[in-house]
Motif scaffolding. Sequence first.
Motif, PDB file in Angstrom:
ATOM      1  N   VAL A  13      69.984 -12.789  26.988  1.00 30.71           N
ATOM      2  CA  VAL A  13      70.258 -11.504  26.339  1.00 30.71           C
ATOM      3  C   VAL A  13      71.735 -11.194  26.607  1.00 30.71           C
ATOM      4  N   ILE A  14      72.493 -10.968  25.535  1.00 35.58           N
ATOM      5  CA  ILE A  14      73.918 -10.630  25.697  1.00 35.58           C
ATOM      6  C   ILE A  14      74.165  -9.297  25.008  1.00 35.58           C
ATOM      7  N   ASP A  15      74.724  -8.345  25.748  1.00 39.71           N
ATOM      8  CA  ASP A  15      75.006  -7.017  25.202  1.00 39.71           C
ATOM      9  C   ASP A  15      73.775  -6.431  24.503  1.00 39.71           C
ATOM     10  N   GLY A  16      72.605  -6.609  25.116  1.00 41.06           N
ATOM     11  CA  GLY A  16      71.384  -6.051  24.549  1.00 41.06           C
ATOM     12  C   GLY A  16      70.803  -6.866  23.406  1.00 41.06           C
ATOM     13  N   LEU A  17      71.520  -7.920  22.985  1.00 42.26           N
ATOM     14  CA  LEU A  17      71.010  -8.758  21.889  1.00 42.26           C
ATOM     15  C   LEU A  17      70.224  -9.925  22.451  1.00 42.26           C
ATOM     16  N   HIS A  18      69.004 -10.114  21.985  1.00 45.04           N
ATOM     17  CA  HIS A  18      68.195 -11.260  22.430  1.00 45.04           C
ATOM     18  C   HIS A  18      68.614 -12.487  21.638  1.00 45.04           C
ATOM     19  N   ILE A  19      69.271 -13.420  22.325  1.00 43.75           N
ATOM     20  CA  ILE A  19      69.820 -14.599  21.623  1.00 43.75           C
ATOM     21  C   ILE A  19      68.869 -15.782  21.763  1.00 43.75           C
ATOM     22  N   LEU A  20      68.372 -16.026  22.974  1.00 46.89           N
ATOM     23  CA  LEU A  20      67.350 -17.065  23.158  1.00 46.89           C
ATOM     24  C   LEU A  20      66.050 -16.374  23.557  1.00 46.89           C
ATOM     25  N   GLY A  37      69.612 -27.968  15.098  1.00 45.42           N
ATOM     26  CA  GLY A  37      69.226 -26.670  14.541  1.00 45.42           C
ATOM     27  C   GLY A  37      70.305 -26.173  13.600  1.00 45.42           C
ATOM     28  N   ARG A  38      69.908 -25.249  12.734  1.00 48.10           N
ATOM     29  CA  ARG A  38      70.874 -24.711  11.770  1.00 48.10           C
ATOM     30  C   ARG A  38      71.945 -23.893  12.486  1.00 48.10           C
ATOM     31  N   ASN A  39      72.984 -23.510  11.756  1.00 46.72           N
ATOM     32  CA  ASN A  39      74.020 -22.653  12.325  1.00 46.72           C
ATOM     33  C   ASN A  39      73.391 -21.388  12.885  1.00 46.72           C
ATOM     34  N   GLY A  40      73.816 -21.033  14.092  1.00 40.14           N
ATOM     35  CA  GLY A  40      73.337 -19.792  14.694  1.00 40.14           C
ATOM     36  C   GLY A  40      71.962 -19.891  15.330  1.00 40.14           C
ATOM     37  N   ALA A  41      71.385 -21.091  15.391  1.00 37.65           N
ATOM     38  CA  ALA A  41      70.022 -21.248  15.947  1.00 37.65           C
ATOM     39  C   ALA A  41      69.980 -21.021  17.452  1.00 37.65           C
ATOM     40  N   GLY A  42      71.139 -21.215  18.131  1.00 40.78           N
ATOM     41  CA  GLY A  42      71.171 -20.985  19.576  1.00 40.78           C
ATOM     42  C   GLY A  42      71.502 -22.218  20.405  1.00 40.78           C
ATOM     43  N   LYS A  43      72.053 -23.244  19.777  1.00 42.86           N
ATOM     44  CA  LYS A  43      72.326 -24.507  20.481  1.00 42.86           C
ATOM     45  C   LYS A  43      73.412 -24.334  21.549  1.00 42.86           C
ATOM     46  N   THR A  44      74.545 -23.756  21.147  1.00 38.93           N
ATOM     47  CA  THR A  44      75.639 -23.568  22.109  1.00 38.93           C
ATOM     48  C   THR A  44      75.206 -22.628  23.227  1.00 38.93           C
ATOM     49  N   THR A  45      74.492 -21.572  22.866  1.00 42.31           N
ATOM     50  CA  THR A  45      74.024 -20.639  23.902  1.00 42.31           C
ATOM     51  C   THR A  45      73.094 -21.360  24.877  1.00 42.31           C
ATOM     52  N   THR A  46      72.275 -22.264  24.369  1.00 44.28           N
ATOM     53  CA  THR A  46      71.364 -23.011  25.256  1.00 44.28           C
ATOM     54  C   THR A  46      72.149 -23.844  26.261  1.00 44.28           C
ATOM     55  N   PRO A  84      82.752 -28.884  26.427  1.00 41.41           N
ATOM     56  CA  PRO A  84      82.433 -27.737  25.567  1.00 41.41           C
ATOM     57  C   PRO A  84      82.897 -27.947  24.134  1.00 41.41           C
ATOM     58  N   GLU A  85      82.393 -27.072  23.261  1.00 41.33           N
ATOM     59  CA  GLU A  85      82.672 -27.168  21.834  1.00 41.33           C
ATOM     60  C   GLU A  85      84.185 -27.142  21.550  1.00 41.33           C
ATOM     61  N   ASP A  86      84.922 -26.313  22.303  1.00 42.93           N
ATOM     62  CA  ASP A  86      86.367 -26.209  22.028  1.00 42.93           C
ATOM     63  C   ASP A  86      87.161 -27.259  22.812  1.00 42.93           C
ATOM     64  N   ASP A 155      78.916 -30.653  23.483  1.00 40.98           N
ATOM     65  CA  ASP A 155      78.634 -29.665  22.441  1.00 40.98           C
ATOM     66  C   ASP A 155      79.474 -29.970  21.201  1.00 40.98           C
ATOM     67  N   GLU A 156      78.821 -30.423  20.175  1.00 40.94           N
ATOM     68  CA  GLU A 156      79.441 -30.743  18.874  1.00 40.94           C
ATOM     69  C   GLU A 156      80.751 -31.502  19.013  1.00 40.94           C
ATOM     70  N   PRO A 157      80.714 -32.682  19.608  1.00 41.55           N
ATOM     71  CA  PRO A 157      81.957 -33.425  19.819  1.00 41.55           C
ATOM     72  C   PRO A 157      82.625 -33.882  18.530  1.00 41.55           C
ATOM     73  N   GLU A 186      74.619 -31.481  18.019  1.00 44.23           N
ATOM     74  CA  GLU A 186      75.300 -32.162  16.912  1.00 44.23           C
ATOM     75  C   GLU A 186      74.746 -31.693  15.582  1.00 44.23           C
ATOM     76  N   GLN A 187      75.657 -31.537  14.612  1.00 40.80           N
ATOM     77  CA  GLN A 187      75.248 -31.173  13.240  1.00 40.80           C
ATOM     78  C   GLN A 187      75.286 -32.386  12.322  1.00 40.80           C
ATOM     79  N   ASN A 188      76.023 -33.417  12.737  1.00 42.09           N
ATOM     80  CA  ASN A 188      76.157 -34.606  11.892  1.00 42.09           C
ATOM     81  C   ASN A 188      74.922 -35.486  12.081  1.00 42.09           C
TER      82      ASN A 188
HETATM   83  N1  LIG Z   1      78.498 -13.551  23.169  1.00 45.82           N
HETATM   84  C1  LIG Z   1      77.740 -13.261  22.098  1.00 45.82           C
HETATM   85  N2  LIG Z   1      77.599 -12.010  21.665  1.00 45.82           N
HETATM   86  C2  LIG Z   1      76.829 -11.721  20.589  1.00 45.82           C
HETATM   87  N3  LIG Z   1      76.167 -12.629  19.870  1.00 45.82           N
HETATM   88  C3  LIG Z   1      76.274 -13.904  20.251  1.00 45.82           C
HETATM   89  C4  LIG Z   1      77.054 -14.301  21.373  1.00 45.82           C
HETATM   90  N4  LIG Z   1      76.967 -15.656  21.499  1.00 45.82           N
HETATM   91  C5  LIG Z   1      76.171 -16.072  20.496  1.00 45.82           C
HETATM   92  N5  LIG Z   1      75.751 -15.032  19.737  1.00 45.82           N
HETATM   93  C6  LIG Z   1      74.852 -15.114  18.573  1.00 45.82           C
HETATM   94  O1  LIG Z   1      73.710 -15.860  18.947  1.00 45.82           O
HETATM   95  C7  LIG Z   1      73.291 -16.728  17.895  1.00 45.82           C
HETATM   96  C8  LIG Z   1      73.276 -18.153  18.410  1.00 45.82           C
HETATM   97  O2  LIG Z   1      74.622 -18.610  18.589  1.00 45.82           O
HETATM   98  P1  LIG Z   1      74.980 -20.076  19.048  1.00 45.82           P
HETATM   99  O3  LIG Z   1      76.460 -20.205  19.045  1.00 45.82           O
HETATM  100  O4  LIG Z   1      74.246 -20.385  20.293  1.00 45.82           O
HETATM  101  O5  LIG Z   1      74.329 -20.916  17.861  1.00 45.82           O
HETATM  102  P2  LIG Z   1      74.546 -22.428  17.459  1.00 45.82           P
HETATM  103  O6  LIG Z   1      73.197 -22.958  17.131  1.00 45.82           O
HETATM  104  O7  LIG Z   1      75.341 -23.141  18.477  1.00 45.82           O
HETATM  105  O8  LIG Z   1      75.381 -22.253  16.126  1.00 45.82           O
HETATM  106  P3  LIG Z   1      76.514 -23.172  15.426  1.00 45.82           P
HETATM  107  O9  LIG Z   1      75.806 -24.409  14.969  1.00 45.82           O
HETATM  108  O10 LIG Z   1      76.942 -22.311  14.270  1.00 45.82           O
HETATM  109  O11 LIG Z   1      77.588 -23.432  16.432  1.00 45.82           O
HETATM  110  C9  LIG Z   1      74.245 -16.474  16.751  1.00 45.82           C
HETATM  111  O12 LIG Z   1      73.651 -15.566  15.871  1.00 45.82           O
HETATM  112  C10 LIG Z   1      75.463 -15.881  17.405  1.00 45.82           C
HETATM  113  O13 LIG Z   1      76.151 -15.035  16.546  1.00 45.82           O
END
Ligand SMILES: Nc1ncnc2c1ncn2[C@@H]1O[C@H](COP(=O)(O)OP(=O)(O)OP(=O)(O)O)[C@@H](O)[C@H]1O
Length: 239
Positions: A13-20, A37-46, A84-86, A155-157, A186-188
């Motif tokens: 949970v980040i800033d009250g938002l449930h991400i995973l 997973g698709r964009n925004g699925a939560g891979k990087t957060t995981t 990391p991704e960057d 992360d997404e090399p 990976e997305q590829n």
């Molecule tokens: N620090 C944060 N504050 C608010 N929302 C966040 C934060 N980090 C991630 N999110 C949100 O959580 C969701 C998952 O993000 P994440 O980067 O983990 O996805 P991803 O699967 O790696 O996506 P991508 O393939 O686009 O890199 C997204 O909707 C993103 O906007």
Amino acid sequence: MTPLLSVRDLRVVIDGLHILHGVDLDVAPTGVTALLGRNGAGKTTTVRAIMGLVPRTGSVVLDGAEIGGLPTHRVVRRGIGYAPEDRGVFAGLTVAENLRLAERDSAPAYPLVHRLFPELKAREKQLAGTLSGGQQQMVAIGRTLLNGNRLIVADEPTKGLAPRIVTEVADVLARVAETVPVLLVEQNLALVRRVAGHCAVLADGRTAHRGDAAALLADEEAARRLLGVGRHPAPEVTP
Ligand SMILES: Nc1ncnc2c1ncn2[C@@H]1O[C@H](COP(=O)(O)OP(=O)(O)OP(=O)(O)O)[C@@H](O)[C@H]1O
């Protein structure tokens, strides 16, 4: 097969938002396990949660030991190398300096790094900021190999890399995974098909699928449903 890393009910949970909302994931003790997973699925957060870079709850077990509550520096000391991704490469430092900064063990594994990446040896005096994206990725992965890590998390090399370089990075990952298991975001999908054995797929912050990577990618309906791909797969990686 006992997994090297087992993640259960991982929540962020980040800033009250449930991400995973409860991610389950097993990383095989050999080869490449893909996190898809698709964009925004939560891979990087995981992967950031596994590394302790974001507040998390749930269980993360590495080789039988719970590391889910540890701060990042202790997760790293348990033997997880993170690219990391960057890429996190210091542009104003040379290749050699970037590697030296990552040294943790008393006998860093330069022979391994230079065997896998002869280019880094040849370019050791070059400023990292002047390297190509693929070469910078080699620095990022090379750093993780210096310290006898038990697991590499990448992360997404291939993000933003030209197709020819993607092929190079695919080769690198395949070679790395002969020595150390890899968790690969990976997305590829052509690259995933080529290097990954197992996979987990995330959707909306949860695990939607776990299993054999090749079997998933061969199942057009499942790949479309889980990954949003169908008749137009990503360009092939050159064999
Ligand atoms: N620090 C944060 N504050 C608010 N929302 C966040 C934060 N980090 C991630 N999110 C949100 O959580 C969701 C998952 O993000 P994440 O980067 O983990 O996805 P991803 O699967 O790696 O996506 P991508 O393939 O686009 O890199 C997204 O909707 C993103 O906007």
